[in-house]
Motif scaffolding. Structure first.
Motif, PDB file in Angstrom:
ATOM      1  N   UNK A  59      39.585  48.458  33.951  1.00  0.00           N
ATOM      2  CA  UNK A  59      40.797  47.651  34.011  1.00  0.00           C
ATOM      3  C   UNK A  59      40.703  46.554  35.056  1.00  0.00           C
ATOM      4  N   UNK A  60      40.213  46.913  36.224  1.00  0.00           N
ATOM      5  CA  UNK A  60      40.039  45.914  37.283  1.00  0.00           C
ATOM      6  C   UNK A  60      39.011  44.875  36.864  1.00  0.00           C
ATOM      7  N   UNK A  61      37.921  45.339  36.259  1.00  0.00           N
ATOM      8  CA  UNK A  61      36.858  44.430  35.817  1.00  0.00           C
ATOM      9  C   UNK A  61      37.414  43.403  34.833  1.00  0.00           C
ATOM     10  N   UNK A  62      38.246  43.846  33.901  1.00  0.00           N
ATOM     11  CA  UNK A  62      38.793  42.908  32.920  1.00  0.00           C
ATOM     12  C   UNK A  62      39.747  41.912  33.570  1.00  0.00           C
ATOM     13  N   UNK A  63      40.424  42.305  34.622  1.00  0.00           N
ATOM     14  CA  UNK A  63      41.340  41.390  35.313  1.00  0.00           C
ATOM     15  C   UNK A  63      40.597  40.300  36.092  1.00  0.00           C
ATOM     16  N   UNK A  64      39.472  40.667  36.685  1.00  0.00           N
ATOM     17  CA  UNK A  64      38.766  39.687  37.528  1.00  0.00           C
ATOM     18  C   UNK A  64      37.719  38.899  36.755  1.00  0.00           C
ATOM     19  N   UNK A  65      37.584  39.206  35.460  1.00  0.00           N
ATOM     20  CA  UNK A  65      36.675  38.435  34.614  1.00  0.00           C
ATOM     21  C   UNK A  65      37.147  36.982  34.584  1.00  0.00           C
ATOM     22  N   UNK A  66      36.263  36.077  34.244  1.00  0.00           N
ATOM     23  CA  UNK A  66      36.568  34.639  34.288  1.00  0.00           C
ATOM     24  C   UNK A  66      37.873  34.296  33.564  1.00  0.00           C
ATOM     25  N   UNK A  67      38.143  34.922  32.444  1.00  0.00           N
ATOM     26  CA  UNK A  67      39.386  34.666  31.711  1.00  0.00           C
ATOM     27  C   UNK A  67      40.347  35.843  31.803  1.00  0.00           C
ATOM     28  N   UNK A 113      36.572  37.522  43.373  1.00  0.00           N
ATOM     29  CA  UNK A 113      36.118  38.265  42.202  1.00  0.00           C
ATOM     30  C   UNK A 113      34.709  38.793  42.400  1.00  0.00           C
ATOM     31  N   UNK A 114      33.843  37.989  43.015  1.00  0.00           N
ATOM     32  CA  UNK A 114      32.471  38.432  43.278  1.00  0.00           C
ATOM     33  C   UNK A 114      32.470  39.648  44.204  1.00  0.00           C
ATOM     34  N   UNK A 115      33.289  39.611  45.230  1.00  0.00           N
ATOM     35  CA  UNK A 115      33.385  40.726  46.171  1.00  0.00           C
ATOM     36  C   UNK A 115      33.909  41.973  45.468  1.00  0.00           C
ATOM     37  N   UNK A 116      34.913  41.799  44.623  1.00  0.00           N
ATOM     38  CA  UNK A 116      35.471  42.939  43.890  1.00  0.00           C
ATOM     39  C   UNK A 116      34.454  43.480  42.892  1.00  0.00           C
ATOM     40  N   UNK A 117      33.666  42.602  42.275  1.00  0.00           N
ATOM     41  CA  UNK A 117      32.619  43.067  41.360  1.00  0.00           C
ATOM     42  C   UNK A 117      31.625  43.957  42.091  1.00  0.00           C
TER      43      UNK A 117
END
Length: 96
Positions: free
Chosen positions: A36-44, A53-57
């Motif tokens: 869920x987090x990954x989909x939120x911080x994705x480019x779109x 976003x890079x840090x969260x990834x």
């Protein structure tokens, strides 16, 4: 069986099944959170901010690695519980 400890096989089975269920639920929930987090911080994804976003990834990748260790530990505890139950049954059966 159950001369001294007084547990029945169904009770042992319930303990093992309950432990497995809890472990599966924890791992599933953790994976859903990461996805869920990954989909939120994705480019779109709606919350994309390049540096953050890079840090969260990186954090999510670390969480994924931790989840693998957790899964190994869960498996080890399930084996340990099964071995403990087998020993208790053996001790109870031989004490009659």
């Amino acid at each position: 069986m159950a001369e001294y400890i007084n547990m029945q096989q169904t009770e042992y089975d319930e303990v093992q099944a309950g432990l497995l269920t809890i472990h599966e639920e924890i791992l599933k929930a953790e994976k859903e959170i990461r996805e869920g987090i990954w989909s939120l911080i994705d480019y779109e994804g709606g919350l994309y901010v390049q540096g953050i976003s890079f840090t969260i990834m990186n954090l999510l990748l670390s969480m994924g690695a931790t989840a693998k260790v957790l899964q190994k530990n869960f498996s080890a505890s399930e084996i340990a519980t099964a071995n403990f139950i087998a020993e208790v049954i053996e001790a109870d059966a031989t004490s009659i």
